[in-house]
Scaffold this motif. Structure first.
Motif, PDB file in Angstrom:
ATOM      1  N   THR A  48       8.439  25.450   5.847  1.00  0.00           N
ATOM      2  CA  THR A  48       7.162  24.492   6.765  1.00  0.00           C
ATOM      3  C   THR A  48       6.195  23.898   5.591  1.00  0.00           C
ATOM      4  O   THR A  48       5.860  22.851   5.587  1.00  0.00           O
ATOM      5  CB  THR A  48       6.585  25.198   8.103  1.00  0.00           C
ATOM      6  N   LEU A  52       5.285  20.248   4.532  1.00  0.00           N
ATOM      7  CA  LEU A  52       3.778  19.893   4.787  1.00  0.00           C
ATOM      8  C   LEU A  52       3.282  19.307   3.241  1.00  0.00           C
ATOM      9  O   LEU A  52       2.532  18.167   3.229  1.00  0.00           O
ATOM     10  CB  LEU A  52       2.968  21.025   5.151  1.00  0.00           C
ATOM     11  N   LEU A  65      -3.757  21.004  13.848  1.00  0.00           N
ATOM     12  CA  LEU A  65      -3.072  21.835  14.736  1.00  0.00           C
ATOM     13  C   LEU A  65      -3.134  21.484  16.182  1.00  0.00           C
ATOM     14  O   LEU A  65      -3.767  22.036  16.957  1.00  0.00           O
ATOM     15  CB  LEU A  65      -3.204  23.375  14.473  1.00  0.00           C
ATOM     16  N   ASP A  72       4.517  28.958  17.863  1.00  0.00           N
ATOM     17  CA  ASP A  72       4.433  27.931  17.023  1.00  0.00           C
ATOM     18  C   ASP A  72       3.329  27.664  16.449  1.00  0.00           C
ATOM     19  O   ASP A  72       3.145  27.007  15.283  1.00  0.00           O
ATOM     20  CB  ASP A  72       4.975  26.523  17.890  1.00  0.00           C
ATOM     21  N   SER A  76       2.629  27.587  12.503  1.00  0.00           N
ATOM     22  CA  SER A  76       2.182  26.555  11.757  1.00  0.00           C
ATOM     23  C   SER A  76       0.839  26.882  11.094  1.00  0.00           C
ATOM     24  O   SER A  76       0.667  26.211   9.983  1.00  0.00           O
ATOM     25  CB  SER A  76       1.994  25.385  12.841  1.00  0.00           C
ATOM     26  N   ALA A  79       2.042  28.423   7.967  1.00  0.00           N
ATOM     27  CA  ALA A  79       2.577  27.587   7.068  1.00  0.00           C
ATOM     28  C   ALA A  79       1.273  26.720   6.238  1.00  0.00           C
ATOM     29  O   ALA A  79       1.482  26.391   5.044  1.00  0.00           O
ATOM     30  CB  ALA A  79       3.461  26.568   7.801  1.00  0.00           C
ATOM     31  N   THR A  80       0.334  26.083   6.932  1.00  0.00           N
ATOM     32  CA  THR A  80      -0.636  25.232   6.560  1.00  0.00           C
ATOM     33  C   THR A  80      -1.505  26.149   5.478  1.00  0.00           C
ATOM     34  O   THR A  80      -1.589  25.411   4.356  1.00  0.00           O
ATOM     35  CB  THR A  80      -1.740  25.005   7.623  1.00  0.00           C
ATOM     36  N   TYR A  87      -6.708  24.485   8.121  1.00  0.00           N
ATOM     37  CA  TYR A  87      -6.362  24.047   9.513  1.00  0.00           C
ATOM     38  C   TYR A  87      -7.629  23.806  10.463  1.00  0.00           C
ATOM     39  O   TYR A  87      -8.619  24.252  10.311  1.00  0.00           O
ATOM     40  CB  TYR A  87      -5.401  25.139  10.205  1.00  0.00           C
ATOM     41  N   ILE A 112       0.007  18.502  13.055  1.00  0.00           N
ATOM     42  CA  ILE A 112       1.527  19.209  13.562  1.00  0.00           C
ATOM     43  C   ILE A 112       1.114  19.226  15.406  1.00  0.00           C
ATOM     44  O   ILE A 112       0.377  19.710  15.700  1.00  0.00           O
ATOM     45  CB  ILE A 112       1.556  20.593  13.081  1.00  0.00           C
ATOM     46  N   ALA A 126       6.261  19.631  16.312  1.00  0.00           N
ATOM     47  CA  ALA A 126       6.562  21.167  16.107  1.00  0.00           C
ATOM     48  C   ALA A 126       8.135  21.614  16.133  1.00  0.00           C
ATOM     49  O   ALA A 126       8.667  22.396  15.221  1.00  0.00           O
ATOM     50  CB  ALA A 126       5.669  22.067  16.935  1.00  0.00           C
ATOM     51  N   LEU A 129       9.770  20.224  12.855  1.00  0.00           N
ATOM     52  CA  LEU A 129       9.082  20.965  11.621  1.00  0.00           C
ATOM     53  C   LEU A 129       9.488  22.374  11.466  1.00  0.00           C
ATOM     54  O   LEU A 129       9.735  22.747  10.582  1.00  0.00           O
ATOM     55  CB  LEU A 129       7.536  20.767  11.846  1.00  0.00           C
ATOM     56  N   LEU A 130       9.612  22.977  12.747  1.00  0.00           N
ATOM     57  CA  LEU A 130       9.643  24.511  12.687  1.00  0.00           C
ATOM     58  C   LEU A 130      11.063  24.958  12.892  1.00  0.00           C
ATOM     59  O   LEU A 130      11.569  26.001  13.053  1.00  0.00           O
ATOM     60  CB  LEU A 130       8.823  25.075  13.894  1.00  0.00           C
TER      61      LEU A 130
END
Length: 603
Positions: A48, A52, A65, A72, A76, A79-80, A87, A112, A126, A129-130
């Motif tokens: 992810t 990004l 987010l 999720d 996220s 991942a950020t 975030y 996201i 999401a 993306l996920l």
């Protein structure tokens, strides 16, 4: 009040470096029936993060987010940070205008989750993306991630009428985890930590950082967190070891927690914070600690200093207090001239150390007012002026004595009355507005909006106006029209002299007249509402929330219905059926279902 040093090796390591040390097969996240191992979390976060980065995420960039609390969201968030970005939590339930303000003011680069109304920011759903799969290849990290890079921006209520974004660095977030460990608060190896707070509330940071030391994060959905019986069952079934909670929320949970505690089982660590603990609750927590049901710690700290600054283990021998400052931080009690006050004297609390934030995003003047030079260190570092009045007790312990300004705490949330006043004054029929926290409202403390009208406007119109601009906890419970505002001798608003509102039942939602409750169930529910809200004359068309009800009173209402009728009423039903007659009809249906099926139904 200097404190002991913390483990420099742990505090200086980036959280993601520590996350990489955790065994791959250990469970990282539990979200209902969904479970994810640390290995899967790291792989998915790396994939992810690459996506990004392709959309511009990186150091000093902000990713919004726009997701509910759940696996999720956590994925996220990791991942950020893996992409090197910061975030920004944006709760899906916020009014559209407020969401737009948050992402615009923060200068977010992408979103996201669901799109933010009124913006053209790139939005990555999401689910897409996920949902990628397959090996992630070499571990992904941006070219350069520095300790002083931004980790997150969390908005708090603003005295100037708009919320302000607090900037916290990766170094500060890493130090928070190290200090919790050093103080023995994050003590259980491989613990199970409940994520109970809204991601927009800085207490959530204290919960998710535990992931980076190898603890399992247990997501607590909204229905469970508002139902004490379900909550206590989740604690037992998941083997939760640590739970962060506000005092007002804890009051409803303690009895079912104690009822489910097995003799000889390890005590639950209860991290209590967000608002002051009263003497009665302190005594209850101390008694449960003595009985081995839990071990409770009172935590205090402003968002500007990375969540927690002081800690006090709750014991019967003590009175409510903030305790001592956490390792790695320093506290100063100063007078108006920034001179230290003597032990036992009252001063304003200033905090210094690595966890003091950068300041307020895009607010240089406000930053300069609150983040000031550390007069004790005299080394160019800064300290944060909390606005909290405290007294130093023997042994270096701090006692909280209230605010030095108009800021208040309500159900764990920090509220600047100026922001609510600005929202009310924006109504074209309001010439002037003021807001006060009243302890003498029915049921529980609440906000009252006072206004001087410039035209025709009703309380219902003002409530709807405020609800479209403010978070739900900031919408006043009652509104009072005044001809003029009382002032002190120096011309300032005298909040103590504002009149007590006369709480009357809400206008009927339908029908030509207010109807008296009919039948046994409606009458019984009217009696429960009168007890919970502490007001008489409840009608069948009354609206629970327009009479001053809120989430914690809804929990109390559900508990009373269960005690009176033996049926579990999920708190979501109160929100879905706010009118008394509708709620009574729903309760009759639940009773009929229970009679037809003697097995307890999960409704």
């Amino acid at each position: 009040m200097e404190t002991t040093a913390i483990d420099d090796q742990k505090s200086s390591r980036d959280l993601l470096d520590r996350l990489g040390d955790v065994p791959a097969d250990r469970t990282a996240v539990l979200d209902g029936d969904r479970a994810m191992t640390f290995g899967a979390l790291r792989d998915q976060a790396a994939r992810t993060a690459r996506l990004l980065a392709e959309h511009g995420a990186g150091p000093e960039r902000v990713v919004a987010l726009h997701l509910p609390r759940g696996a999720d969201l956590l994925l996220s968030l990791v991942a950020t940070l893996t992409a090197g970005a910061a975030y920004l939590p944006v709760a899906p339930k916020l009014p559209a205008d407020r969401k737009h303000y948050l992402v615009t003011d923060a200068g977010a680069d992408l979103v996201i989750g669901e799109p933010i109304p009124g913006t053209d920011l790139p939005c990555l759903p999401a689910a897409e993306l996920l949902g990628t799969a397959g090996p992630c290849g070499p571990a992904f990290r941006p070219e350069e991630v520095r300790p002083d890079d931004l980790a997150y921006v969390i908005y708090t209520s603003g005295s100037t009428g708009r919320p302000k974004g607090v900037e916290i660095t990766r170094r500060a977030a890493s130090a928070l985890l190290a200090e919790l460990e050093s103080a023995g608060i994050a003590a259980t190896d491989g613990g199970r930590v409940g994520w109970n707070a809204s991601p927009s509330f800085d207490a959530s940071v204290q919960q998710w950082v535990r992931l980076c030391r190898g603890d399992t994060i247990v997501m607590i959905d909204e229905e469970t967190r508002t139902d004490p019986e379900l909550f206590a069952a989740l604690v037992a079934e998941t083997g939760l070891t640590d739970l962060d909670i506000t005092p007002s929320h804890a009051e409803h949970l303690l009895e079912p927690l104690a009822a489910r505690h097995r003799p000889g089982a390890p005590p639950l660590t209860l991290l209590v914070g967000g608002e002051a603990i009263g003497p009665a609750l302190w005594e209850r927590l101390a008694a449960l600690a003595e009985a081995g049901v839990l071990r409770a710690v009172n935590l205090y700290g402003p968002t500007e200093c990375t969540v927690d600054a002081t800690a006090a283990w709750i014991a019967a021998a003590d009175r409510p207090q903030l305790g001592t400052v956490l390792p790695g931080l320093s506290a100063r009690l100063l007078d108006a001239g920034l001179r230290p006050v003597a032990e036992g004297e009252i001063g304003e609390l200033y905090l210094a150390g690595v966890r003091v934030g950068r300041g307020y995003r895009r607010r240089p003047v406000l930053t300069a007012e609150r983040f000031v030079a550390d007069v004790s260190a005299a080394d160019g570092s800064r300290m944060y002026r909390t606005g909290d009045r405290c007294r130093l007790l023997p042994g270096g312990r701090l006692e909280y004595l209230g605010r030095a300004d108009g800021q208040i705490k309500l159900r764990g949330h920090r509220v600047e009355t100026g922001e609510i006043e600005a929202a009310l004054a924006a109504h074209p029929a309001v010439a002037e507005a003021a807001v006060a926290l009243r302890e003498d409202l029915g049921g529980a403390p609440g906000l009252v909006g006072y206004y001087r009208a410039a035209g025709q406007v009703t309380a219902a119109e003002l409530r709807d106006h405020a609800a479209g601009r403010l978070a739900s906890y900031m919408v006043p419970t009652a509104f009072v029209a005044v001809d003029r505002f009382p002032t002190t001798s120096n011309g300032k608003l005298d909040r103590a002299a504002l009149p007590l509102p006369v709480l009357e039942p809400a206008e009927p939602e339908a029908g030509p007249a207010k109807d008296a409750p009919l039948g046994r169930i409606e009458g019984l529910i009217a009696g429960v509402w009168s007890e919970v809200l502490e007001r008489p004359g409840i009608t069948a068309d009354a609206n629970f929330f327009k009479l001053g009800g809120h989430s914690l009173l809804a929990i109390k209402l559900a508990a009373r219905v269960r005690a009176e009728l033996g049926v579990r009423l999920p708190v979501r039903e109160v929100y879905q059926h706010p009118l008394l007659r509708d709620l009574a009809a729903r309760i009759e249906a639940l009773l009929a279902e229970a009679a037809a099926d003697p097995q307890p139904a999960a409704v």
